[in-house]
Design an enzyme around this catalytic site. Structure first.
Site, PDB file in Angstrom:
ATOM      1  N   TYR A 228       0.829  -1.207   0.000  1.00  0.00           N
ATOM      2  CA  TYR A 228       0.000   0.000   0.000  1.00  0.00           C
ATOM      3  C   TYR A 228       0.865   1.260   0.000  1.00  0.00           C
ATOM      4  O   TYR A 228       0.695   2.157  -0.831  1.00  0.00           O
ATOM      5  CB  TYR A 228      -0.925  -0.012   1.216  1.00  0.00           C
ATOM      6  CG  TYR A 228      -1.827   1.199   1.302  1.00  0.00           C
ATOM      7  CD1 TYR A 228      -2.960   1.297   0.502  1.00  0.00           C
ATOM      8  CD2 TYR A 228      -1.553   2.239   2.181  1.00  0.00           C
ATOM      9  CE1 TYR A 228      -3.792   2.397   0.575  1.00  0.00           C
ATOM     10  CE2 TYR A 228      -2.375   3.347   2.265  1.00  0.00           C
ATOM     11  CZ  TYR A 228      -3.499   3.420   1.459  1.00  0.00           C
ATOM     12  OH  TYR A 228      -4.308   4.525   1.537  1.00  0.00           O
TER      13      TYR A 228
ATOM     14  N   LYS B 109       1.352   4.109  -3.060  1.00  0.00           N
ATOM     15  CA  LYS B 109       1.002   5.515  -2.889  1.00  0.00           C
ATOM     16  C   LYS B 109       2.215   6.425  -3.100  1.00  0.00           C
ATOM     17  O   LYS B 109       2.074   7.547  -3.609  1.00  0.00           O
ATOM     18  CB  LYS B 109       0.385   5.731  -1.509  1.00  0.00           C
ATOM     19  CG  LYS B 109      -0.968   5.045  -1.338  1.00  0.00           C
ATOM     20  CD  LYS B 109      -1.990   5.511  -2.363  1.00  0.00           C
ATOM     21  CE  LYS B 109      -3.386   4.989  -2.062  1.00  0.00           C
ATOM     22  NZ  LYS B 109      -4.396   5.478  -3.033  1.00  0.00           N
TER      23      LYS B 109
END
Length: 251
Positions: free
Chosen positions: A147, A151
């Protein structure tokens, strides 16, 4: 005057839906994109003025359909809000390649695919792209290897597009949310996690979906006409304080 049109991905709930509502309040036409058909149908039923597109941003053919259907409906695209994302948390040792690709497919590939597909229309309108990253893309944390990396890549992708698209009048910026009081967050954050976040945040609270939407809509609009290539952390000060010393709050 023809209304401006925005595409918002991941728009069936949360920050995406709040952004769509605020855009509409400001006179924009909005296309709602989400692969969760039931949630999207529920949101769209309460917003008949919006275009609902139950499509997946990680599938190139479906992304092409998003652009084509929006242009058929509105005749133009003035902003693309790349909000669709998935979050899978766990130790690095438990993150196999299948899980890694599942996160990257939506969080990174989806941003790239949608931005590429929307480019001709955005150049024509001299419009904007707003990507939704995360504070996890600015600072490392445990349990977020896929994750957080996805990002961080979205932040770099934002800058790459801004560098090349400026000469076409297309602005590309990024919002990095900190802890936000979404239904999902409140369902998975224990009281201990919530208290820890409050201690680490100078504003001592979670943000709201509406507060995030305000930042996104500002960057999408002409009010941000001289802003591009920027990353705006909407995080209650979380990134500015680093690890922090919660005990000092008692001083």
């Amino acid at each position: 005057m023809t209304s401006k049109c925005a595409i918002v991905t991941g728009a069936a709930r949360g920050i995406g839906l709040a952004t769509a509502d605020l855009l509409a309040e400001n006179g924009w036409k909005v296309a709602l994109v989400d692969r969760d058909q039931s949630e999207l149908a529920q949101a769209a039923a309460e917003r008949p003025e919006m275009l609902a597109l139950p499509l997946d941003v990680s599938i190139p053919e479906q992304v092409d359909a998003i652009i084509a259907k929006t242009l058929e409906w509105a005749g133009r695209i003035d902003s693309l809000v790349n909000n669709a994302g998935v979050a899978e948390f766990g130790p690095i040792a438990d993150c196999d390649f299948t899980a890694w690709r599942r996160v990257m497919a939506t969080n990174l590939d989806g941003v790239f695919l949608c931005s590429q597909a929307a480019t001709p229309a955005l150049k024509q309108s001299r419009g904007s792209i707003v990507n939704i990253a995360s504070i996890s893309g600015l600072r490392a944390s445990t349990l977020r290897v896929a994750y957080g990396t996805s990002k961080a890549a979205v932040i770099q992708l934002t800058k790459q597009y801004a560098a090349e698209f400026g000469e076409h009048g297309v602005r590309v910026n990024c919002v990095a949310p900190g802890p936000v009081r979404t239904k999902l967050a409140m369902a998975v954050h224990s009281p201990e996690i919530i208290a820890a976040y409050h201690d680490a945040l100078p504003l001592n609270r979670y943000g709201s979906e509406r507060e995030l939407a305000e930042a996104v809509v500002f960057l999408a609009s002409d009010k941000a006409s001289y802003i591009t290539g920027q990353v705006l952390a909407v995080d209650g000060g979380f990134d500015s304080t680093g690890v922090g010393l919660p005990a000092l709050r008692q001083a």
